[in-house]
Design an enzyme around this catalytic site. Structure first.
Site, PDB file in Angstrom:
ATOM      1  N   ASN A  40      53.509  68.965  74.791  1.00 19.55           N
ATOM      2  CA  ASN A  40      53.533  69.991  75.930  1.00 19.55           C
ATOM      3  C   ASN A  40      54.831  69.897  76.622  1.00 19.55           C
ATOM      4  O   ASN A  40      54.762  70.163  77.798  1.00 19.55           O
ATOM      5  CB  ASN A  40      52.401  69.431  76.659  1.00 19.55           C
ATOM      6  CG  ASN A  40      51.180  70.071  76.098  1.00 19.55           C
ATOM      7  OD1 ASN A  40      50.712  70.981  75.999  1.00 19.55           O
ATOM      8  ND2 ASN A  40      50.052  69.167  75.667  1.00 19.55           N
ATOM      9  N   HIS A  68      49.891  72.308  69.605  1.00 21.31           N
ATOM     10  CA  HIS A  68      50.758  73.228  70.269  1.00 21.31           C
ATOM     11  C   HIS A  68      52.060  73.129  69.647  1.00 21.31           C
ATOM     12  O   HIS A  68      53.038  73.816  69.985  1.00 21.31           O
ATOM     13  CB  HIS A  68      50.991  72.944  71.661  1.00 21.31           C
ATOM     14  CG  HIS A  68      49.584  73.513  72.605  1.00 21.31           C
ATOM     15  ND1 HIS A  68      48.765  74.435  72.253  1.00 21.31           N
ATOM     16  CD2 HIS A  68      49.251  72.717  73.623  1.00 21.31           C
ATOM     17  CE1 HIS A  68      47.796  74.682  72.972  1.00 21.31           C
ATOM     18  NE2 HIS A  68      47.963  73.247  73.721  1.00 21.31           N
ATOM     19  N   HIS A 148      45.355  63.254  67.259  1.00 19.27           N
ATOM     20  CA  HIS A 148      45.430  64.520  68.635  1.00 19.27           C
ATOM     21  C   HIS A 148      44.209  65.170  68.322  1.00 19.27           C
ATOM     22  O   HIS A 148      44.109  65.972  67.657  1.00 19.27           O
ATOM     23  CB  HIS A 148      46.635  65.292  68.363  1.00 19.27           C
ATOM     24  CG  HIS A 148      47.048  66.048  69.435  1.00 19.27           C
ATOM     25  ND1 HIS A 148      47.792  65.416  70.651  1.00 19.27           N
ATOM     26  CD2 HIS A 148      46.945  67.249  69.844  1.00 19.27           C
ATOM     27  CE1 HIS A 148      47.852  66.359  71.447  1.00 19.27           C
ATOM     28  NE2 HIS A 148      47.380  67.419  71.151  1.00 19.27           N
ATOM     29  N   HIS A 173      45.790  64.255  73.558  1.00 20.35           N
ATOM     30  CA  HIS A 173      45.429  65.459  73.721  1.00 20.35           C
ATOM     31  C   HIS A 173      44.582  65.654  74.817  1.00 20.35           C
ATOM     32  O   HIS A 173      44.866  66.842  75.704  1.00 20.35           O
ATOM     33  CB  HIS A 173      44.703  65.979  72.385  1.00 20.35           C
ATOM     34  CG  HIS A 173      44.031  67.327  72.614  1.00 20.35           C
ATOM     35  ND1 HIS A 173      44.921  68.715  72.619  1.00 20.35           N
ATOM     36  CD2 HIS A 173      42.708  67.765  72.694  1.00 20.35           C
ATOM     37  CE1 HIS A 173      44.222  69.679  72.777  1.00 20.35           C
ATOM     38  NE2 HIS A 173      42.956  69.436  72.745  1.00 20.35           N
ATOM     39  N   HIS A 175      44.620  64.337  77.805  1.00 18.53           N
ATOM     40  CA  HIS A 175      45.430  64.047  79.128  1.00 18.53           C
ATOM     41  C   HIS A 175      44.779  63.197  79.995  1.00 18.53           C
ATOM     42  O   HIS A 175      45.164  63.114  81.165  1.00 18.53           O
ATOM     43  CB  HIS A 175      45.582  65.522  79.724  1.00 18.53           C
ATOM     44  CG  HIS A 175      46.680  66.180  79.084  1.00 18.53           C
ATOM     45  ND1 HIS A 175      47.531  67.132  79.783  1.00 18.53           N
ATOM     46  CD2 HIS A 175      47.145  66.281  77.404  1.00 18.53           C
ATOM     47  CE1 HIS A 175      48.234  67.647  78.700  1.00 18.53           C
ATOM     48  NE2 HIS A 175      47.945  67.189  77.453  1.00 18.53           N
TER      49      HIS A 175
END
Length: 257
Positions: A40, A68, A148, A173, A175
């Site tokens: 990210n 991502h 993740h 993942h 957070h």
């Protein structure tokens, strides 16, 4: 030896916080290797050659990613060029990049595996079977897995599944740092190491945007929050000969950038 793993870096300011403090965190931990999840790290989300460069300049040795990893244009070429940036290994072999980075450190070697969970995520190869396949090929005794994944149950299951066979299984993942760091049969484990992003936020995004979304269910563009940045990760103490994890300790610092 000590290995430092830093959780999901959020945006440019997360990268800047690492550039400001990663060296001192590494020194305090006594780490010989630094692994950072950078999926990210680009503005918006995903990773770019520029954001990866900021993370490497801060002192990272290897960058892992996640769901991502292909969001930004041009990252495919960077994944092909730089073997120290890895994407989830359970993508098809025809996909750009690699899911494993194995470093030759002379007297010993270190392998880092990136896996993506499939519960509430993308329908990729079964990550458990993918891990089995990869471990059969690796010669390194020290093996760090960045898992993740969304579901805590899937992460916990992977920790037990790979216990005794890898040095660490570290969840990313979601957070949010979990408080379940432990050693399982010589394998260091934590469900989620947390993020490197804005402290006053919802997973790095401005809290007002996410609150409004929960109130109205109307989608709005995500904007990364301002304010202080929290750096979250774990420090692993690893036996070089056996590859077993001797201890795992959470790391957290708040930085003004």
């Amino acid at each position: 030896m000590k290995i430092l793993f830093i959780g999901d870096v959020v945006g440019k300011r997360g990268c800047e916080a690492l550039q400001k403090r990663l060296y001192s965190i590494k020194q305090a931990c006594g780490a010989e290797l630094v692994i950072v999840n950078g999926e990210n790290s680009a503005e918006g989300n995903g990773i770019t050659a520029h954001s990866a460069g900021m993370i490497f300049d801060a002192g990272a040795d290897i960058i892992t990613t996640g769901n991502h990893c292909f969001r930004q244009k041009g990252i495919e070429e960077e994944l092909e060029r730089n073997e120290r940036i890895i994407r989830p290994a359970n993508y098809d072999d025809e996909v750009f990049g690699k899911g494993v980075c194995e470093l030759d450190c002379g007297a010993y070697s270190i392998a880092v595996i990136n896996l993506l969970g499939t519960t509430y995520m993308q329908p990729l190869e079964n990550p458990f079977k993918c891990a089995d396949r990869l471990l059969e090929k690796l010669s390194s005794r020290i093996v760090i897995v960045d898992f993740h994944a969304e579901a805590t149950s899937e992460k916990r299951a992977m920790g037990y599944y790979l216990s005794g066979r890898t040095t660490a299984v570290l969840g990313t993942h979601t957070h949010v740092t979990t408080a379940d760091e432990q050693i399982i049969d010589g394998t260091g484990y934590i469900t989620d190491v947390g993020m490197t992003g804005p402290k006053e936020s919802v997973l790095g995004v401005e809290k007002e945007i996410i609150i409004e979304r929960f109130l109205t269910y109307y989608p709005k563009r995500h904007i990364f929050a301002g304010g202080d940045i929290e750096i979250n990760g774990v420090c692993l103490d690893v036996d070089r000969k056996s590859g077993k994890c001797l201890s795992i300790e959470r790391v957290r610092e708040v930085v003004s950038v």
